[in-house]
Design an enzyme around this catalytic site. Structure first.
Site, PDB file in Angstrom:
ATOM      1  N   VAL A   1      -9.313  89.429 -25.582  1.00 54.78           N
ATOM      2  CA  VAL A   1      -8.389  90.277 -26.343  1.00 54.78           C
ATOM      3  C   VAL A   1      -7.037  90.376 -25.637  1.00 54.78           C
ATOM      4  CG1 VAL A   1     -10.224  91.691 -27.342  1.00 54.78           C
ATOM      5  CG2 VAL A   1      -9.107  92.427 -25.247  1.00 54.78           C
ATOM      6  N   LEU A   2      -6.025  90.654 -26.415  1.00 58.60           N
ATOM      7  CA  LEU A   2      -4.707  90.964 -25.854  1.00 58.60           C
ATOM      8  C   LEU A   2      -4.026  91.983 -26.744  1.00 58.60           C
ATOM      9  CD1 LEU A   2      -2.416  90.378 -23.780  1.00 58.60           C
ATOM     10  CD2 LEU A   2      -1.569  88.672 -25.380  1.00 58.60           C
TER      11      LEU A   2
ATOM     12  N   ARG B   1      -0.647  72.455  -9.557  1.00 59.64           N
ATOM     13  CA  ARG B   1       0.156  71.983 -10.688  1.00 59.64           C
ATOM     14  C   ARG B   1       1.565  71.607 -10.200  1.00 59.64           C
ATOM     15  NH1 ARG B   1      -0.722  76.996 -14.681  1.00 59.64           N
ATOM     16  NH2 ARG B   1      -0.723  78.039 -12.665  1.00 59.64           N
TER      17      ARG B   1
ATOM     18  N   VAL C   1     -12.364  85.140 -13.308  1.00 60.91           N
ATOM     19  CA  VAL C   1     -11.303  84.481 -12.539  1.00 60.91           C
ATOM     20  C   VAL C   1      -9.965  84.676 -13.260  1.00 60.91           C
ATOM     21  CG1 VAL C   1     -10.456  82.269 -11.672  1.00 60.91           C
ATOM     22  CG2 VAL C   1     -12.893  82.806 -11.539  1.00 60.91           C
ATOM     23  N   ALA C   2      -8.978  85.170 -12.518  1.00 61.53           N
ATOM     24  CA  ALA C   2      -7.711  85.561 -13.150  1.00 61.53           C
ATOM     25  C   ALA C   2      -6.777  84.376 -13.404  1.00 61.53           C
ATOM     26  CB  ALA C   2      -7.015  86.607 -12.296  1.00 61.53           C
TER      27      ALA C   2
ATOM     28  N   GLU D   1       7.090  82.673 -19.685  1.00 60.61           N
ATOM     29  CA  GLU D   1       6.180  83.565 -20.424  1.00 60.61           C
ATOM     30  C   GLU D   1       6.884  84.447 -21.453  1.00 60.61           C
ATOM     31  OE1 GLU D   1       6.757  83.869 -17.172  1.00 60.61           O
ATOM     32  OE2 GLU D   1       7.307  85.928 -16.703  1.00 60.61           O
TER      33      GLU D   1
ATOM     34  N   ASP E   1      -6.761  89.033 -16.365  1.00 61.55           N
ATOM     35  CA  ASP E   1      -5.381  89.065 -15.849  1.00 61.55           C
ATOM     36  C   ASP E   1      -4.604  90.255 -16.413  1.00 61.55           C
ATOM     37  OD1 ASP E   1      -5.262  87.989 -18.409  1.00 61.55           O
ATOM     38  OD2 ASP E   1      -3.597  86.657 -17.945  1.00 61.55           O
TER      39      ASP E   1
ATOM     40  N   TYR F   1       7.288  80.090 -14.621  1.00 62.78           N
ATOM     41  CA  TYR F   1       6.658  81.395 -14.848  1.00 62.78           C
ATOM     42  C   TYR F   1       7.202  82.377 -13.817  1.00 62.78           C
ATOM     43  CZ  TYR F   1       3.065  79.273 -17.857  1.00 62.78           C
ATOM     44  OH  TYR F   1       2.404  78.627 -18.875  1.00 62.78           O
TER      45      TYR F   1
ATOM     46  N   HIS G   1       6.727  86.388 -14.382  1.00 64.21           N
ATOM     47  CA  HIS G   1       5.913  87.623 -14.410  1.00 64.21           C
ATOM     48  C   HIS G   1       6.526  88.697 -13.518  1.00 64.21           C
ATOM     49  CE1 HIS G   1       2.799  85.759 -16.816  1.00 64.21           C
ATOM     50  NE2 HIS G   1       2.829  84.718 -16.011  1.00 64.21           N
TER      51      HIS G   1
ATOM     52  N   LYS H   1       4.793  78.115 -10.758  1.00 68.22           N
ATOM     53  CA  LYS H   1       4.586  79.519 -10.372  1.00 68.22           C
ATOM     54  C   LYS H   1       5.907  80.188  -9.999  1.00 68.22           C
ATOM     55  CE  LYS H   1       1.075  81.198 -10.248  1.00 68.22           C
ATOM     56  NZ  LYS H   1       0.282  81.773 -11.359  1.00 68.22           N
TER      57      LYS H   1
ATOM     58  N   ALA I   1      -9.601  88.026 -20.193  1.00 63.92           N
ATOM     59  CA  ALA I   1      -8.519  89.027 -20.195  1.00 63.92           C
ATOM     60  C   ALA I   1      -8.392  89.770 -18.868  1.00 63.92           C
ATOM     61  CB  ALA I   1      -8.737  90.018 -21.339  1.00 63.92           C
TER      62      ALA I   1
HETATM   63  P1  NAD Z   1      -3.581  86.293 -28.328  1.00 64.06           P
HETATM   64  O1  NAD Z   1      -2.519  87.302 -28.537  1.00 64.06           O
HETATM   65  O2  NAD Z   1      -3.400  84.909 -28.871  1.00 64.06           O
HETATM   66  O3  NAD Z   1      -4.969  86.833 -28.915  1.00 64.06           O
HETATM   67  C1  NAD Z   1      -5.455  88.120 -28.646  1.00 64.06           C
HETATM   68  C2  NAD Z   1      -6.332  88.551 -29.802  1.00 64.06           C
HETATM   69  O4  NAD Z   1      -6.974  89.794 -29.427  1.00 64.06           O
HETATM   70  C3  NAD Z   1      -5.544  88.843 -31.102  1.00 64.06           C
HETATM   71  O5  NAD Z   1      -6.036  88.042 -32.157  1.00 64.06           O
HETATM   72  C4  NAD Z   1      -5.793  90.329 -31.352  1.00 64.06           C
HETATM   73  O6  NAD Z   1      -5.893  90.654 -32.720  1.00 64.06           O
HETATM   74  C5  NAD Z   1      -7.145  90.512 -30.633  1.00 64.06           C
HETATM   75  N1  NAD Z   1      -7.497  91.901 -30.351  1.00 64.06           N
HETATM   76  C6  NAD Z   1      -6.709  92.913 -29.893  1.00 64.06           C
HETATM   77  N2  NAD Z   1      -7.438  94.049 -29.804  1.00 64.06           N
HETATM   78  C7  NAD Z   1      -8.700  93.744 -30.215  1.00 64.06           C
HETATM   79  C8  NAD Z   1      -9.898  94.484 -30.371  1.00 64.06           C
HETATM   80  N3  NAD Z   1      -9.954  95.794 -30.101  1.00 64.06           N
HETATM   81  N4  NAD Z   1     -11.014  93.851 -30.810  1.00 64.06           N
HETATM   82  C9  NAD Z   1     -10.974  92.535 -31.102  1.00 64.06           C
HETATM   83  N5  NAD Z   1      -9.864  91.777 -30.984  1.00 64.06           N
HETATM   84  C10 NAD Z   1      -8.746  92.374 -30.557  1.00 64.06           C
HETATM   85  O7  NAD Z   1      -3.829  86.234 -26.742  1.00 64.06           O
HETATM   86  P2  NAD Z   1      -4.430  84.999 -25.917  1.00 64.06           P
HETATM   87  O8  NAD Z   1      -3.347  84.057 -25.581  1.00 64.06           O
HETATM   88  O9  NAD Z   1      -5.636  84.497 -26.628  1.00 64.06           O
HETATM   89  O10 NAD Z   1      -4.842  85.718 -24.554  1.00 64.06           O
HETATM   90  C11 NAD Z   1      -5.991  86.554 -24.453  1.00 64.06           C
HETATM   91  C12 NAD Z   1      -6.097  87.087 -23.036  1.00 64.06           C
HETATM   92  O11 NAD Z   1      -6.399  86.013 -22.138  1.00 64.06           O
HETATM   93  C13 NAD Z   1      -4.800  87.703 -22.496  1.00 64.06           C
HETATM   94  O12 NAD Z   1      -5.118  88.851 -21.745  1.00 64.06           O
HETATM   95  C14 NAD Z   1      -4.251  86.633 -21.597  1.00 64.06           C
HETATM   96  O13 NAD Z   1      -3.383  87.169 -20.599  1.00 64.06           O
HETATM   97  C15 NAD Z   1      -5.533  86.118 -21.024  1.00 64.06           C
HETATM   98  N6  NAD Z   1      -5.466  84.828 -20.305  1.00 64.06           N
HETATM   99  C16 NAD Z   1      -6.153  84.753 -19.136  1.00 64.06           C
HETATM  100  C17 NAD Z   1      -6.186  83.578 -18.422  1.00 64.06           C
HETATM  101  C18 NAD Z   1      -7.006  83.503 -17.171  1.00 64.06           C
HETATM  102  O14 NAD Z   1      -6.851  82.552 -16.420  1.00 64.06           O
HETATM  103  N7  NAD Z   1      -7.888  84.446 -16.915  1.00 64.06           N
HETATM  104  C19 NAD Z   1      -5.473  82.456 -18.868  1.00 64.06           C
HETATM  105  C20 NAD Z   1      -4.769  82.560 -20.073  1.00 64.06           C
HETATM  106  C21 NAD Z   1      -4.769  83.752 -20.793  1.00 64.06           C
END
Ligand code: NAD
Length: 360
Positions: A239-240, A15, A298-299, A118, A270, A94, A96, A75, A268
């Site tokens: 979830v987050l 990127r 994949v993170a 972030e 990451d 970013y 972190h 990054k 999730a």
């Molecule tokens: P977000 O805050 O928009 O959504 C998270 C959702 O999880 C919320 O609606 C919340 O109510 C729900 N939640 C929390 N606890 C729960 C439970 N026990 N049961 C069901 N739902 C529950 O977050 P997001 O932006 O959608 O990000 C989600 C995850 O993805 C984060 O961990 C983020 O860091 C990760 N992510 C990973 C990558 C990757 O490359 N792997 C990229 C982007 C984001």
């Protein structure tokens, strides 16, 4: 203002902080944009694309850092880049910082003005510069999951949408935020049968309205997770819990009772992952199998689609870059409390409580 865009040097990062179109906007506002040679080469932006919009190409990162008032990146700066930062120079990228003590120490030492994508907020309490990457990862999770269901990947050999006369795959998405909503959109679009679990009733109500019956929305309890995961062909973990590691919502025992050849995509990961059996994987070797269930964890999913991710990120960052350039960082941060929330380190001091506490 002189804005510097260095080439990203983190491993497998293609990127770039600014597209030629973003550079053109800044130049139209009267600013100078200096881009390191080949900064956009990995995603098809040539030096002449930048020159065509009036940006200047510099041969080395050292030259870019030396004369820039503001550095715009993707990054977190690597050690060699951190050594080039200087007092009062703005760094917008970013960061972190919480898990990264060496970086935090170097940024403190630099006395630069370090604003992290972030932690910039919006009026709804969202994170507008994180959301585009969540949208990318959510959409990609269904592509990854569809592939994981193929026989050659260890899956049960199921086509997501089925065909007329043959049932589609059962997709369960846990977490209905940005990742989950985008995953659901893709899965519904492919013709899968999709169930979303979330524990926020407002989220469920909004999704119910938005998908108008094409998505089943279910309140997330241990009971519901067990029921729907056991019926699933593909489970997306999305979830987050802000500021915390992802809760382990799907236990190893539950994974062992899933259908043979089912797949899980733990977006999730990451934040530690929401399946007990998850461990982070790479784009080079993205999947592994436990108890006959294919895992994709994949993170840094957006890195695989660096071109889309760069455009998505630029669409979100551009208004803030323009604000910082037009007003100068002091006035921009005074006028915009949400941009101010992005400030992590300034004049040798950490300004974000989580980061300060993490390194206490
Ligand atoms: P977000 O805050 O928009 O959504 C998270 C959702 O999880 C919320 O609606 C919340 O109510 C729900 N939640 C929390 N606890 C729960 C439970 N026990 N049961 C069901 N739902 C529950 O977050 P997001 O932006 O959608 O990000 C989600 C995850 O993805 C984060 O961990 C983020 O860091 C990760 N992510 C990973 C990558 C990757 O490359 N792997 C990229 C982007 C984001």
């Amino acid at each position: 203002m002189i804005i510097g865009v260095p080439k990203e040097i983190k491993n497998h990062e293609y990127r770039v902080g600014m597209t030629p179109a973003s550079a053109r906007e800044l130049i139209a506002h009267g600013h100078t944009v200096n881009v390191e040679t080949f900064a956009g080469a990995g995603i098809g932006f040539s030096d002449s694309d930048y020159e065509a919009v009036g940006a200047k190409i510099l041969a080395t990162a050292a030259e870019v850092f030396a004369i820039a008032d503001m550095i715009v990146k993707v990054k977190e700066p690597q050690a060699v880049e951190r050594a080039m930062l200087r007092e009062d120079q703005v760094l917008f990228t970013y960061l972190h910082l919480a898990p990264d003590l060496p970086q935090t120490e170097d940024l403190i030492k630099s006395k630069a003005v370090c604003i992290a994508y972030e932690t910039v907020t919006d009026v709804n309490g969202g994170l507008p510069l994180l959301a585009p990457m969540s949208a990318v990862a959510g959409r990609m999770s269904i592509q990854a999951g569809a592939q994981a269901l193929e026989k050659s990947q260890g899956g049960c050999g199921l086509l997501m949408g089925g065909v007329p006369g043959v049932a589609p795959a059962n997709v369960v998405v846990i977490g209905g935020g940005v990742v989950g909503m985008n995953a659901a959109k893709m899965a519904v679009g492919m013709g899968a049968s999709v169930t979303m679990l979330d524990r926020n009733l407002t989220v469920l109500a909004n999704l119910d309205n938005q998908f108008d019956g094409r998505l089943k929305v279910v309140y997330s309890t241990h009971d519901a997770i067990e029921k729907y995961v056991l019926e699933a062909d593909l489970v997306i973990g999305a979830v987050l819990v802000p500021g915390a590691a992802a809760p382990k919502l799907v236990t190893k025992e539950l994974i062992s009772r899933m259908k043979p050849g089912a797949a899980v995509v733990d977006v999730a990961i990451d934040q530690g992952g929401c399946f007990e059996t998850s461990h982070a994987t790479t784009h080079q070797d993205p999947t592994y199998i436990i108890d006959d269930v294919v895992h994709y964890c994949v993170a840094n999913m957006p890195g695989a689609v660096a071109k889309t991710s760069t455009f998505a990120l630029n669409n979100a960052t551009l208004p803030y870059i323009i604000k910082l350039a037009n007003l100068g960082w002091k006035e921009a941060l005074i006028q915009d409390e949400h941009l101010l929330n992005g400030l992590n380190v300034i004049a040798g001091h950490v300004t974000v409580q989580d980061v300060a506490e993490a390194h206490n």
